[in-house]
Scaffold this active site. Sequence first.
Site, mmCIF file in Angstrom:
data_model
loop_
_atom_site.group_PDB
_atom_site.id
_atom_site.type_symbol
_atom_site.label_atom_id
_atom_site.label_comp_id
_atom_site.label_asym_id
_atom_site.label_seq_id
_atom_site.Cartn_x
_atom_site.Cartn_y
_atom_site.Cartn_z
ATOM 1 N N LYS A 60 0.875 -1.176 0.000
ATOM 2 C CA LYS A 60 0.000 0.000 0.000
ATOM 3 C C LYS A 60 0.906 1.218 0.000
ATOM 4 O O LYS A 60 1.801 1.320 0.844
ATOM 5 C CB LYS A 60 -0.882 -0.005 1.242
ATOM 6 C CG LYS A 60 -1.647 1.284 1.452
ATOM 7 C CD LYS A 60 -2.615 1.181 2.591
ATOM 8 C CE LYS A 60 -3.344 2.507 2.781
ATOM 9 N NZ LYS A 60 -4.582 2.321 3.549
ATOM 10 N N ASP A 154 -16.388 -1.295 8.311
ATOM 11 C CA ASP A 154 -16.714 -1.355 6.876
ATOM 12 C C ASP A 154 -16.588 -2.785 6.377
ATOM 13 O O ASP A 154 -16.014 -3.049 5.321
ATOM 14 C CB ASP A 154 -15.790 -0.412 6.075
ATOM 15 C CG ASP A 154 -16.349 -0.161 4.678
ATOM 16 O OD1 ASP A 154 -15.578 0.308 3.815
ATOM 17 O OD2 ASP A 154 -17.539 -0.477 4.438
HETATM 18 C C1 LIG Z 1 -10.171 -3.894 -0.076
HETATM 19 C C2 LIG Z 1 -8.798 -3.743 -0.655
HETATM 20 N N1 LIG Z 1 -8.581 -4.817 -1.635
HETATM 21 C C3 LIG Z 1 -7.524 -5.642 -1.485
HETATM 22 N N2 LIG Z 1 -6.696 -5.360 -0.471
HETATM 23 C C4 LIG Z 1 -5.616 -6.172 -0.228
HETATM 24 C C5 LIG Z 1 -5.328 -7.310 -1.012
HETATM 25 C C6 LIG Z 1 -6.194 -7.596 -2.128
HETATM 26 C C7 LIG Z 1 -5.964 -8.651 -3.028
HETATM 27 C C8 LIG Z 1 -6.823 -8.866 -4.114
HETATM 28 C C9 LIG Z 1 -6.543 -9.928 -5.050
HETATM 29 C C10 LIG Z 1 -5.621 -10.935 -4.948
HETATM 30 N N3 LIG Z 1 -5.681 -11.705 -6.071
HETATM 31 N N4 LIG Z 1 -6.608 -11.189 -6.872
HETATM 32 C C11 LIG Z 1 -7.139 -10.100 -6.275
HETATM 33 C C12 LIG Z 1 -7.942 -8.048 -4.287
HETATM 34 C C13 LIG Z 1 -8.198 -6.996 -3.417
HETATM 35 C C14 LIG Z 1 -7.318 -6.752 -2.348
HETATM 36 C C15 LIG Z 1 -4.183 -8.133 -0.610
HETATM 37 O O1 LIG Z 1 -3.838 -9.185 -1.226
HETATM 38 N N5 LIG Z 1 -3.437 -7.757 0.470
HETATM 39 C C16 LIG Z 1 -3.690 -6.652 1.202
HETATM 40 C C17 LIG Z 1 -4.770 -5.809 0.873
HETATM 41 C C18 LIG Z 1 -5.059 -4.617 1.542
HETATM 42 C C19 LIG Z 1 -4.214 -4.148 2.640
HETATM 43 C C20 LIG Z 1 -4.880 -2.963 3.307
HETATM 44 C C21 LIG Z 1 -4.050 -1.858 3.713
HETATM 45 C C22 LIG Z 1 -5.043 -1.741 2.543
HETATM 46 C C23 LIG Z 1 -8.613 -2.370 -1.297
HETATM 47 C C24 LIG Z 1 -9.608 -2.218 -2.455
HETATM 48 C C25 LIG Z 1 -8.822 -1.324 -0.241
HETATM 49 C C26 LIG Z 1 -7.199 -2.271 -1.840
#
Ligand SMILES: C[C@@H](Nc1nc2c(c3cc(-c4cn[nH]c4)ccc13)C(=O)N=C/C2=C\CC1CC1)C(C)(C)C
Length: 319
Positions: A60, A154
Amino acid sequence: VAAESKASTSAEATKPPSPARQRVKKTPNDFIFGKVIGEGSYSTVYLAKEVSTQKEFAIKICEKKHLIRERKTHFVMREKEVFMKLDHPFFVKLAYTFQDSERLYYVLTYARNGELLGYLHKLSVFDVPCTRFYTAEVIVALEYLHRLGIIHRDLKPENILLSDDMHIKITDFGTSKVLPLNEHGTPVNSPEQRKKNSFVGTAEYVSPEVLNNEPANFGSDLWALGCIIYQCLSGSMPFRSGNEYQTFQKIVKAEYTFPEGFNEEAKDLVSKLLVLDPEERLGMPGTGGMSALKSHKFYAGLDWDALPSTTPPKLMPYL
Ligand SMILES: C[C@@H](Nc1nc2c(c3cc(-c4cn[nH]c4)ccc13)C(=O)N=C/C2=C\CC1CC1)C(C)(C)C
């Protein structure tokens, strides 16, 4: 990014490591950045590979000047504070943090199988065994979070990610609330906490109390759980409406109906979660706490303690 960080790295190189920072801080050069995974509120999350280990992470990145201009530095500080407290298999872990002159970097677990929502869209509905398993893992995660005095605020299928072994990894704590703990370490949600809420969750999952500008409480996460159980078994959201205003009108009246054939035990459970008074929701102290929720007949026979080591049921297309 690489060029700028070289400058700051050399600057850092002259600074003797402070005793507090035992291990050497990473730099952006330690990673190869890949696709954008998602946009957070004040950040972008990238897939990245650590050069030295070839391990994949989600990184991030926040622009410092953007955070300052939008006066959102407290959000990222609170999110980091929450991540530092979390040490449970059902949550995304914060592995490293570092910064360069322009940005903050948070290196987190990469949940390789993405969002639970993706599977729900692909399969349209989950069968009862999958709904039981995945919502039970959410309950175990909420129990852990609430014991730490943290309200997610959320919770929704987009924030429930899936790891390589298809267990959940809950994420996105940018908008969570950390309640102060009293001398016994129990969270204090006192009237003083009742200052105006600046944050409202995602329309379809937001609770009535948050819409009525009361502070979120643990019950707000239980309301979202009720919406998620409903959505897993029906494929739609209980308060979905033409527009956001109509959705809110239904939420503040807890006005929803079950589709034909909805599982009877799940109906009983959802009707005990989608209750207007947060204190009356199953799982709150007044209704027997999380153990009463875990004893609900919808979860009869489930081995709660074995969940992290249980092989998840296969998410099958509905026959
Ligand atoms: C809800 C969140 N979505 C996601 N946050 C994280 C993912 C993540 C992975 C996939 C994914 C994996 N394979 N295909 C899709 C799709 C959405 C993800 C991840 O692997 N590791 C940490 C994450 C977040 C860490 C947190 C500090 C923000 C937003 C949209 C806010 C980025």
